[in-house]
Design a protein around this motif. Structure first.
Motif, PDB file in Angstrom:
ATOM      1  N   ASP A 183      -2.635  12.399  -4.408  1.00 20.50           N
ATOM      2  CA  ASP A 183      -4.532  12.203  -4.553  1.00 20.50           C
ATOM      3  C   ASP A 183      -4.057  11.381  -3.070  1.00 20.50           C
ATOM      4  O   ASP A 183      -4.934  12.012  -2.638  1.00 20.50           O
ATOM      5  N   TYR A 184      -3.076  11.164  -2.644  1.00 23.61           N
ATOM      6  CA  TYR A 184      -3.495  10.686  -1.500  1.00 23.61           C
ATOM      7  C   TYR A 184      -3.149  11.228  -0.015  1.00 23.61           C
ATOM      8  O   TYR A 184      -3.600  11.306   0.721  1.00 23.61           O
ATOM      9  N   ARG A 237       0.651  -0.974   0.034  1.00 26.46           N
ATOM     10  CA  ARG A 237      -0.455  -0.118   0.321  1.00 26.46           C
ATOM     11  C   ARG A 237       1.042   1.430  -0.489  1.00 26.46           C
ATOM     12  O   ARG A 237       0.953   2.430  -0.082  1.00 26.46           O
ATOM     13  N   LYS A 281       0.736   7.452  -7.086  1.00 24.62           N
ATOM     14  CA  LYS A 281      -0.571   8.836  -6.909  1.00 24.62           C
ATOM     15  C   LYS A 281      -0.112   9.527  -5.564  1.00 24.62           C
ATOM     16  O   LYS A 281      -1.401   9.973  -4.403  1.00 24.62           O
ATOM     17  N   HIS A 301      -6.272  13.760   0.072  1.00 22.75           N
ATOM     18  CA  HIS A 301      -7.606  12.853   1.016  1.00 22.75           C
ATOM     19  C   HIS A 301      -7.239  11.364   1.293  1.00 22.75           C
ATOM     20  O   HIS A 301      -6.614   9.715   1.264  1.00 22.75           O
ATOM     21  N   GLU A 325      -8.319   2.460   2.311  1.00 19.81           N
ATOM     22  CA  GLU A 325      -9.362   1.285   1.189  1.00 19.81           C
ATOM     23  C   GLU A 325      -8.630   1.098   0.423  1.00 19.81           C
ATOM     24  O   GLU A 325      -8.965   1.164  -0.825  1.00 19.81           O
ATOM     25  N   VAL A 352       1.356   4.300  -2.199  1.00 15.77           N
ATOM     26  CA  VAL A 352       0.333   6.053  -2.919  1.00 15.77           C
ATOM     27  C   VAL A 352       2.187   6.536  -2.826  1.00 15.77           C
ATOM     28  O   VAL A 352       2.184   7.486  -3.389  1.00 15.77           O
ATOM     29  N   GLN A 363     -10.339  -1.065  -2.573  1.00 16.05           N
ATOM     30  CA  GLN A 363     -10.521  -0.815  -3.627  1.00 16.05           C
ATOM     31  C   GLN A 363      -9.382  -0.935  -4.948  1.00 16.05           C
ATOM     32  O   GLN A 363      -9.153  -0.440  -5.726  1.00 16.05           O
ATOM     33  N   LEU A 385      -7.717   9.834   4.068  1.00 10.66           N
ATOM     34  CA  LEU A 385      -8.165   8.640   4.451  1.00 10.66           C
ATOM     35  C   LEU A 385      -8.413   7.331   3.835  1.00 10.66           C
ATOM     36  O   LEU A 385      -8.440   6.607   3.516  1.00 10.66           O
ATOM     37  N   MET A 386      -7.828   7.895   2.354  1.00  4.95           N
ATOM     38  CA  MET A 386      -7.786   7.042   1.205  1.00  4.95           C
ATOM     39  C   MET A 386      -7.369   5.671   1.493  1.00  4.95           C
ATOM     40  O   MET A 386      -7.307   4.771  -0.299  1.00  4.95           O
ATOM     41  N   ILE A 387      -6.056   6.498   1.699  1.00  2.67           N
ATOM     42  CA  ILE A 387      -4.452   5.091   2.323  1.00  2.67           C
ATOM     43  C   ILE A 387      -5.455   3.951   2.239  1.00  2.67           C
ATOM     44  O   ILE A 387      -5.048   2.932   2.380  1.00  2.67           O
TER      45      ILE A 387
END
Length: 266
Positions: free
Chosen positions: A81-82, A70, A78, A85, A91, A74, A94, A87-89
């Motif tokens: 982007d992370y 993960r 991306k 946001h 997820e 990151v 997805q 908290l998307m780390i």
């Protein structure tokens, strides 16, 4: 060929959704445990490892794969982007896992395990290398079920129209190519190579070279990430990150062979 629309959620229990992608990771670790048991019980390459050691190896491996994979995605793919946001780390269901980040995570985890057990990283690497490819195959199947990481446009009869591409263009099912090469073919290669006694470090070296070569090949059929595109030399990020694996694996293979060769008589 039509893409088989598979619900990425395997089971829904109230607010809890169990995703196929997560089940594929579970299957991968389960296969590694079964193969590890066989190697401990039937193969001298286990070098005295016990089933308790295997359980600890799987535990450390899970941490290395999840955290390294993960964080690698990151950082390598991306980051902006992370950061926007964060908290998307978390997820992970997805998608968005980096093999190369996971590999670094596993290497670090195995280094910790080896030091705790008074062993070398090369010994542990040679033991776990044959256990990994079937897990990679399961992960690529998860990518296919998620309809992600599709291939480049093709006019071959098995080209598929992936809904996520949103352009109606038949594309290579590159996830299945990776499943076949990085997973099944790599498993046969490394497992067969490891059946005979080898110089310390060579089994792990064959894994590094094999994965690097197969990934480099498949990337020619895989659509580059739209936020990255092709990089220098017309190569993708996956190809540039696979080249060091090939070179390190080749160097390790040669070093291990020379290290195990008897000194010449003078």
């Amino acid at each position: 060929m039509p893409y088989p629309h598979i619900d990425p959620v395997a089971l829904q229990i109230g607010p809890i959704a169990i995703h196929w992608y997560g089940l594929m990771y579970l299957a991968g670790f389960g296969l590694a445990w079964l193969l590890g048991r066989w190697r401990i019980q039937h193969h001298p390459a286990a070098n005295g490892l016990t089933l308790r050691d295997l359980e600890d190896i799987i535990f450390y491996g899970v941490l290395g794969v999840i955290l390294g994979g993960r964080l690698g995605y990151v950082l390598f793919y991306k980051l902006d982007d992370y950061l926007a946001h964060p908290l998307m780390i978390f997820e992970v269901w997805q998608g968005g896992m980096s093999f190369h980040g996971g590999l670094i995570g596993v290497i670090l985890a195995m280094l910790v395990f080896a030091r705790k057990r008074g062993r070398t990283l090369l010994e542990i690497g040679d033991f776990i290398a044959p256990l990994i490819p079937l897990g990679l195959a399961a992960g690529r199947l998860g990518n296919f079920i998620n309809g992600e990481l599709w291939g480049r446009p093709t006019d071959l009869p098995w080209g598929m129209v992936f809904p996520g591409a949103a352009d109606g263009t038949p594309r290579h099912p590159s996830q299945l190519y990776e499943m076949g090469l990085e997973g099944l073919a790599l498993f046969v290669l490394v497992w067969c190579f490891a059946r005979k006694p080898r110089p310390k470090g060579q089994v792990g070296a064959v894994f590094l070279m094999g994965y690097g070569v197969f990934r480099f090949m498949v990337e020619f059929t895989r659509e580059p990430d739209d936020f990255l595109g092709l990089l220098a030399g017309g190569l993708s990020m996956g190809q540039w990150m696979s080249l060091p694996m090939i070179l390190i694996g080749l160097a390790l293979f040669i070093w291990a062979a020379r290290r195990s060769s008897p000194a010449p008589t003078r």
